[in-house]
Design an enzyme around this catalytic site. Structure first.
Site, mmCIF file in Angstrom:
data_model
loop_
_atom_site.group_PDB
_atom_site.id
_atom_site.type_symbol
_atom_site.label_atom_id
_atom_site.label_comp_id
_atom_site.label_asym_id
_atom_site.label_seq_id
_atom_site.Cartn_x
_atom_site.Cartn_y
_atom_site.Cartn_z
ATOM 1 N N SER A 72 0.849 -1.202 0.000
ATOM 2 C CA SER A 72 0.000 0.000 0.000
ATOM 3 C C SER A 72 0.883 1.250 0.000
ATOM 4 O O SER A 72 2.095 1.169 0.218
ATOM 5 C CB SER A 72 -0.879 0.001 1.247
ATOM 6 N N ASP A 109 -1.189 -1.605 -4.053
ATOM 7 C CA ASP A 109 -2.553 -1.663 -3.524
ATOM 8 C C ASP A 109 -3.087 -0.231 -3.343
ATOM 9 O O ASP A 109 -2.398 0.622 -2.766
ATOM 10 C CB ASP A 109 -2.490 -2.384 -2.171
ATOM 11 N N GLU A 163 -11.213 0.273 -9.716
ATOM 12 C CA GLU A 163 -12.312 0.042 -8.754
ATOM 13 C C GLU A 163 -13.528 0.897 -9.092
ATOM 14 O O GLU A 163 -13.412 2.076 -9.409
ATOM 15 C CB GLU A 163 -11.836 0.356 -7.329
ATOM 16 N N HIS A 207 -12.918 -2.495 4.584
ATOM 17 C CA HIS A 207 -11.569 -2.583 5.133
ATOM 18 C C HIS A 207 -11.558 -2.579 6.659
ATOM 19 O O HIS A 207 -12.443 -2.009 7.287
ATOM 20 C CB HIS A 207 -10.722 -1.413 4.629
ATOM 21 N N GLY A 251 -11.060 -5.861 1.207
ATOM 22 C CA GLY A 251 -11.697 -5.910 2.520
ATOM 23 C C GLY A 251 -12.208 -7.292 2.884
ATOM 24 O O GLY A 251 -13.302 -7.440 3.433
ATOM 25 N N ASP A 295 -5.426 -8.185 4.538
ATOM 26 C CA ASP A 295 -4.399 -7.456 5.288
ATOM 27 C C ASP A 295 -4.676 -7.563 6.790
ATOM 28 O O ASP A 295 -3.844 -8.030 7.568
ATOM 29 C CB ASP A 295 -4.383 -5.981 4.838
HETATM 30 P P1 13P Z 1 -8.853 -6.235 5.009
HETATM 31 O O1 13P Z 1 -8.801 -5.002 5.860
HETATM 32 O O2 13P Z 1 -10.177 -6.909 5.094
HETATM 33 O O3 13P Z 1 -7.727 -7.191 5.292
HETATM 34 O O4 13P Z 1 -8.696 -5.766 3.471
HETATM 35 C C1 13P Z 1 -7.426 -5.565 2.912
HETATM 36 C C2 13P Z 1 -7.504 -4.919 1.577
HETATM 37 O O5 13P Z 1 -8.527 -4.828 0.926
HETATM 38 C C3 13P Z 1 -6.246 -4.395 1.040
HETATM 39 O O6 13P Z 1 -6.445 -3.702 -0.150
HETATM 40 O O1 G3H Z 2 -6.720 -1.629 1.930
HETATM 41 C C1 G3H Z 2 -5.868 -1.157 2.663
HETATM 42 C C2 G3H Z 2 -4.804 -2.009 3.218
HETATM 43 O O2 G3H Z 2 -5.267 -2.743 4.306
HETATM 44 C C3 G3H Z 2 -3.574 -1.224 3.502
HETATM 45 O O3 G3H Z 2 -3.590 -0.602 4.712
HETATM 46 O O4 G3H Z 2 -2.724 1.684 4.205
HETATM 47 O O5 G3H Z 2 -2.665 0.757 6.537
HETATM 48 O O6 G3H Z 2 -1.124 -0.124 4.785
HETATM 49 P P1 G3H Z 2 -2.477 0.516 5.077
HETATM 50 ZN ZN ZN Z 3 -8.344 -2.667 -0.246
#
Ligand code: 13P
Ligand code: G3H
Ligand code: ZN
Length: 350
Positions: A72, A109, A163, A207, A251, A295
């Site tokens: 990310s 991401d 998206e 998320h 998510g 994640d």
């Molecule tokens: P989660 O928060 O459900 O793990 O989703 C992660 C995600 O979509 C990263 O892009």
């Molecule tokens: O979709 C988001 C991911 O879970 C990334 O999270 O921006 O905290 O690294 P982050």
């Molecule tokens: Zn995501």
């Protein structure tokens, strides 16, 4: 000269550009074709540090699963983009060392703008997401097309995820008060105008560790929350519009209650945690959903393991003695997901 022979470098306006193929990565095109045919989904796991990367690779080698390593914007800020890219290169060599050259994608991401997506493409990523989902429709189309044009014009084709629709939930850089389901009537126009390779949709996932408010859920007798089901009717309508087109679910952590309980047992406070039930993710993986993002579950597994060590062994102060068990717990969780949820185990060489 030797280094140039080993790694393919293009000098462009003073920027050293890396070809992802030369560092052993692949894009997501073939993976998604196989996932679509085989009725499984490719796991897309976020990573920010060495232990997470090692756990993902160990689990995917052990289960012979293809994998998408995702980074990310927050991860790039935390760990440094060059370190992460070199870790992905290390991941390829690590898989080889573990005895199985599984295919590995390095994916951005939630790319926030053209500049970040371009920077990743120029620096060895084999796939990027451009997230224009918060923009008005026409601006999302325009931004996505700009990234697609750049990604597809590279010597080695870089795949692009876009998206449509808005996910609920809050993460560092991804926040929305409420989810808005993807409109099936928009997907043909969007994918044909942008040329994106896959499409992330909103069907009720979100998320973070609280995917639904307690008011949206029912409760079991023991007090645990039961979330409302995903909108499989919306997914089916999208599939009907775009037969054979790769769909992505963000998510999609299941927020395992045993990790939540363990974290709370050892002093953590994470009330109202609720995720997407594994059976629903399995059902989605059998459809046109070719990539499922996880994640938060990794965060929960690591935190539970580290809290356990701190509570049971208060004398421990060597990070290897708590990060090691955390890595082991993560690996176990990822391997189970590959086998029981995504169905990607055994499909590394499809
Ligand atoms: P989660 O928060 O459900 O793990 O989703 C992660 C995600 O979509 C990263 O892009
Ligand atoms: O979709 C988001 C991911 O879970 C990334 O999270 O921006 O905290 O690294 P982050
Ligand atoms: Zn995501």
């Amino acid at each position: 000269m030797y280094a140039i022979g080993v790694i393919y470098l293009i000098i462009d306006l003073g920027v050293i550009m890396f070809s992802y193929k030369e560092i052993g990565l692949v894009n997501s095109k073939h993976m998604f074709e196989m996932a679509m045919k085989g009725g499984y989904a490719i796991p897309a796991y976020n990573f920010n540090n060495m232990e997470q990367m090692q756990a993902i690779i160990q689990a995917c080698v052990e289960t012979k699963s293809p994998v998408i390593l995702q980074v990310s914007k927050g991860a790039r800020n935390y760990a440094d983009k060059f370190i992460l890219r070199n870790m992905a290169r290390g991941a390829v060599e690590y898989a080889h060392e573990l005895g199985c050259d599984i295919p590995i994608v390095l994916h951005l991401d939630h790319g926030p703008n053209f500049e970040v997506a371009k920077d990743c493409i120029d620096n060895g990523f084999s796939s990027v997401m451009i997230d224009g989902s918060a923009l008005p429709y026409d601006e999302n189309v325009k931004l996505t097309k700009q990234v697609v044009d750049y990604a597809h014009s590279q010597k080695d084709y870089v795949t692009v995820e876009a998206e449509l629709g808005v996910l609920g939930g809050v993460e560092d850089d991804v926040a929305a008060e409420e989810s808005k389901y993807t409109k099936p009537e928009e997907v043909i126009d969007f994918t044909s105008k942008t040329g994106c390779d896959s499409l992330a949709i909103s069907i009720g996932t979100s998320h973070g560790r609280c995917k639904f408010t307690p008011e949206q859920c029912t409760r079991r007798e023991d007090g645990t929350l039961v979330p409302p089901p995903l909108a499989f009717d919306v997914l089916a309508a999208i599939e009907k519009q775009l037969p054979g087109f790769p769909i992505v679910l963000h998510g999609s952590s299941s927020v395992p209650p045993h990790y939540v309980k363990e974290i709370e047992k050892y002093g953590g406070k994470i009330p109202d945690s609720v995720g997407i039930p594994e059976e629903q993710l399995r059902q989605a993986a059998k459809s046109a959903v070719c990539k499922i993002n996880v994640d938060s579950d990794g965060r929960l597994a690591m935190t539970a393991a580290i809290r356990r060590v701190f509570a049971e062994q208060p004398d421990v102060f060597d990070p290897r003695l708590y990060l090691g068990p955390a890595r082991e717990e993560l690996k176990k969780m990822y391997a189970e997901k590959n086998i029981n949820v995504f169905g990607s185990a055994g499909h590394a060489f499809d």
